[in-house]
Design an enzyme around this catalytic site. Structure first.
Site, PDB file in Angstrom:
ATOM      1  N   HIS A 178       1.351  -8.518  59.156  1.00  0.00           N
ATOM      2  CA  HIS A 178       1.368  -8.264  60.603  1.00  0.00           C
ATOM      3  C   HIS A 178       0.322  -9.156  61.261  1.00  0.00           C
ATOM      4  CE1 HIS A 178       3.453  -4.057  60.766  1.00  0.00           C
ATOM      5  NE2 HIS A 178       4.139  -4.940  60.078  1.00  0.00           N
ATOM      6  N   CYS A 229       4.271  -0.725  63.691  1.00  0.00           N
ATOM      7  CA  CYS A 229       4.374   0.470  62.859  1.00  0.00           C
ATOM      8  C   CYS A 229       4.365   1.672  63.789  1.00  0.00           C
ATOM      9  CB  CYS A 229       3.213   0.553  61.885  1.00  0.00           C
ATOM     10  SG  CYS A 229       3.149   2.143  61.044  1.00  0.00           S
ATOM     11  N   ASP A 265      12.645  -2.641  60.390  1.00  0.00           N
ATOM     12  CA  ASP A 265      11.205  -2.487  60.618  1.00  0.00           C
ATOM     13  C   ASP A 265      10.828  -2.880  62.047  1.00  0.00           C
ATOM     14  OD1 ASP A 265       8.486  -2.042  59.680  1.00  0.00           O
ATOM     15  OD2 ASP A 265       8.244  -4.205  59.790  1.00  0.00           O
TER      16      ASP A 265
HETATM   17 MG    MG Z   1       6.195  -4.463  59.539  1.00  0.00          MG
END
Ligand code: MG
Length: 316
Positions: free
Chosen positions: A223, A254, A30
């Site tokens: 986040h 993202c 990620d």
């Molecule tokens: Mg993330």
């Protein structure tokens, strides 16, 4: 004047908090997928080995997405094959049955799938409407379960969406129930654009529990876009959540949601948990060596308060 030299937080426990928390380290997947700099497979392997040595129990190792859509994740096969001897669980993200075939061929033994709570993000991120995305994820979960592999389900845009605004908590509950029916072991609630607030975290977790989702199967993926990631983790702890996602040096965000900046930094999370007397098994000094190294590899600043406080802003 004395120089402040604080290497570890002062511990002061609070009632109602868990004794131990599990951290899922996000940086190799990620984190890196949202960074403009592509790392070589050798560097990714080094990152995962360092994170493993730092004591992280789960490290998301890569993603079997199309490399023309997410070039940062090209070579996840090669990365997985280079990780003999790593102690941590190493799940990989698999978006569709084709990706599952590749993951299995590379020796993956721990799978993650994801679904968007909102239609807009599903189309932007998965290039797929939600119904098709659900069918595809269902197939991946079914095949993973048939192969005896554990599966985690990510839900994106749980606390707000840049196109659609507020999100219906009922929709989050419906999707979480669906994932559990399929046989997913854990559901990670993603605050993809960082708009969650502590009260919303508590309300969402309570709604999930009321909808039959056991607390031990809920994880939080916060986040720090608006500076509330740790406050949201704190709300999660008070609600009984014991699994949290984070990314060393705060790398990532993202790739498709332009307003999203920054996963919660692992070192910031471990600092707060350690201060609360909660065990994680993760070494803060080890993280403080990995963070500047990774920032240097990516040619980006460290977005972690703890790393900045202890090793300086310009350490990259
Ligand atoms: Mg993330």
């Amino acid at each position: 004047m004395t120089v402040l030299d604080i290497g570890l937080p002062t511990r002061a426990s609070e009632s109602g908090m868990p004794d131990r928390v599990t951290i899922w380290e996000m940086s190799p997947r990620d984190g890196l997928q949202a960074e403009p700099t592509n790392l070589s497979s050798a560097t990714k392997i080094e990152l995962i080995r360092r994170l493993d040595a730092a004591g992280l129990p789960v490290i998301e190792a890569g993603s079997f997405v199309r490399s023309d859509r997410v070039p940062q994740m090209a070579g996840s096969d090669e990365v997985l094959r280079g990780l003999d001897g790593v102690q941590a669980r190493m799940p990989v993200l698999v978006p569709n049955p084709k990706g599952f075939d590749r993951a299995l061929a590379a020796g993956a033994d721990d799978i993650a799938v994801f679904l968007s709570v909102t239609e807009s993000f599903s189309r932007a991120n998965l290039s797929s409407d939600r119904a098709s995305a659900e069918a595809s994820a269902n197939e991946v979960v079914r095949r993973s379960r048939d192969a005896g592999l554990p599966v985690r389900g990510y839900l994106s845009m749980v606390f707000g969406d840049p196109w659609e605004g507020a999100v219906e908590i009922g929709e989050v509950v419906r999707l979480a129930q669906l994932l559990l029916e399929w046989g997913v072991e854990e559901i990670s609630l993603g605050d993809t654009i960082g708009v969650a607030t502590p009260g919303l975290v508590s309300a969402t977790v309570a709604a999930l529990e009321a909808g039959g989702v056991p607390i031990e199967r809920i994880a939080l993926h916060m986040h720090d876009t608006y500076g509330l990631a740790l406050a949201n983790v704190y709300a999660g702890l008070l609600s009984g959540v014991t699994t949290f996602d984070a990314s060393v040096a705060g790398v990532g965000g993202c790739p498709f949601a332009k307003s999203a900046s920054g996963n919660l930094a692992t070192e910031d999370l471990v600092w707060m948990l350690t201060g609360l007397g909660i065990e994680t098994g993760v070494s803060i000094p080890a993280l403080l060596e990995i963070a500047p190294w990774l920032a240097q590899q990516l040619d980006r600043p460290i977005s972690s308060r703890v790393a900045t406080a202890l090793i300086g802003k310009d350490s990259k």
